[in-house]
Design an enzyme around this catalytic site. Sequence first.
Site, PDB file in Angstrom:
ATOM      1  N   ASP A  54       0.843  -1.199   0.000  1.00  0.00           N
ATOM      2  CA  ASP A  54       0.000   0.000   0.000  1.00  0.00           C
ATOM      3  C   ASP A  54       0.878   1.249   0.000  1.00  0.00           C
ATOM      4  OD1 ASP A  54      -2.854   1.179   0.760  1.00  0.00           O
ATOM      5  OD2 ASP A  54      -1.365   2.189   2.002  1.00  0.00           O
ATOM      6  N   TYR A  59       2.869   9.877   0.082  1.00  0.00           N
ATOM      7  CA  TYR A  59       3.847   9.231   0.967  1.00  0.00           C
ATOM      8  C   TYR A  59       5.279   9.327   0.432  1.00  0.00           C
ATOM      9  CZ  TYR A  59      -0.246   6.587   2.764  1.00  0.00           C
ATOM     10  OH  TYR A  59      -1.461   6.200   3.270  1.00  0.00           O
ATOM     11  N   LYS A  89      -2.842   5.910  -4.080  1.00  0.00           N
ATOM     12  CA  LYS A  89      -3.949   6.817  -3.779  1.00  0.00           C
ATOM     13  C   LYS A  89      -3.755   8.179  -4.438  1.00  0.00           C
ATOM     14  CE  LYS A  89      -4.005   4.566   0.719  1.00  0.00           C
ATOM     15  NZ  LYS A  89      -2.592   4.323   0.951  1.00  0.00           N
ATOM     16  N   HIS A 122      -7.860   9.401  -1.870  1.00  0.00           N
ATOM     17  CA  HIS A 122      -7.232   9.330  -0.546  1.00  0.00           C
ATOM     18  C   HIS A 122      -8.131   9.863   0.578  1.00  0.00           C
ATOM     19  CE1 HIS A 122      -2.936   9.231   1.294  1.00  0.00           C
ATOM     20  NE2 HIS A 122      -3.826   8.905   2.198  1.00  0.00           N
TER      21      HIS A 122
END
Length: 323
Positions: A54, A59, A89, A122
């Site tokens: 994931d 990120y 996302k 997200h």
Amino acid sequence: MKKEVSIPEAPLGSTGKTIPLVGFGTAQFPFGAATEVVKESVVHAIEVGYRHFDTAAIYQSEQPLGEAIAEALRLGLIKSRNELFITSKLWLGHAHRQLVLPALQTSLKNLGLEYIDLYLIHFPGSLKPGTGFPFNKEDIVPLDYEAVWEAMEECQNLGLTKSIGVSNFACKKLERLLATAKIPPAVNQVELNPVWQQKKLRVFCEKKGIHITAYSPLGAKGTRWGTNRVMECQVLKEIANARGKSVAQVSLRWVYQQGVSLVVKSFNKERMKENLDIFDWELSAEELQKIEQIPQYRGSRAEVHVSEDGPYKSLEDLWDGEI
């Protein structure tokens, strides 16, 4: 060498696709701080049996994840990319109809992949185009659910993602999305653990055929949005002691027994293995009953999205009263 763990899978709605029930998270806070560690950890995670990874644009872990996948293929840990399930996302600054496809294309380029398995919105919000993280209240704009979801559907129709879904959507927001969706969301990834059990949302999603993936199944201690309420929970500690398990294993097993999938992050090699050791034992009815009684507390409140002038004037608005 000990054989890798085989992780059970669950069907994703009526898509004919499946999702591994335990996945590996790559969000390291502050974002983008530890790319080499992410790469090494993912290679090791593949080695011990993880197949679902994931990530998210925000990120900054897509690139090291992609490098780790290439490395795992080179080392023969997997024979083909198809053995993996990759989720990414759409960030809020790209949650605009015309920016969705380019955002996914950028994620694919970062990952070095031709497709991902799951692409999620997200958060049920949007920011002025191109805004990153952290952001200011004045950057918050309403999400055009219909237009953004149409663009997500286009991504699936083009084969760039096998499935599409959402993250952090409460019941009313899902209703709003389902009202116009041609392809319903396959997944809703939300905070879920023994301290935030999401009973109402789980019933709703089950009715609508939406699979739930739990993030922060251990409470995400040490992140900006996390708490130590799971790891310090007395009820879980007592069950763990009685069973000769860790608190983490009890919490993960509880999530798994709810019939949802989960994403857990640890870059510690021993804990990576320990977090997979949840399939050959189960919590008793009595233990489940005790866990059900734990006082509830939402850890990831996302107050930063609440603003007098924005679409969410209060936390109640944002989470549809579920706080």
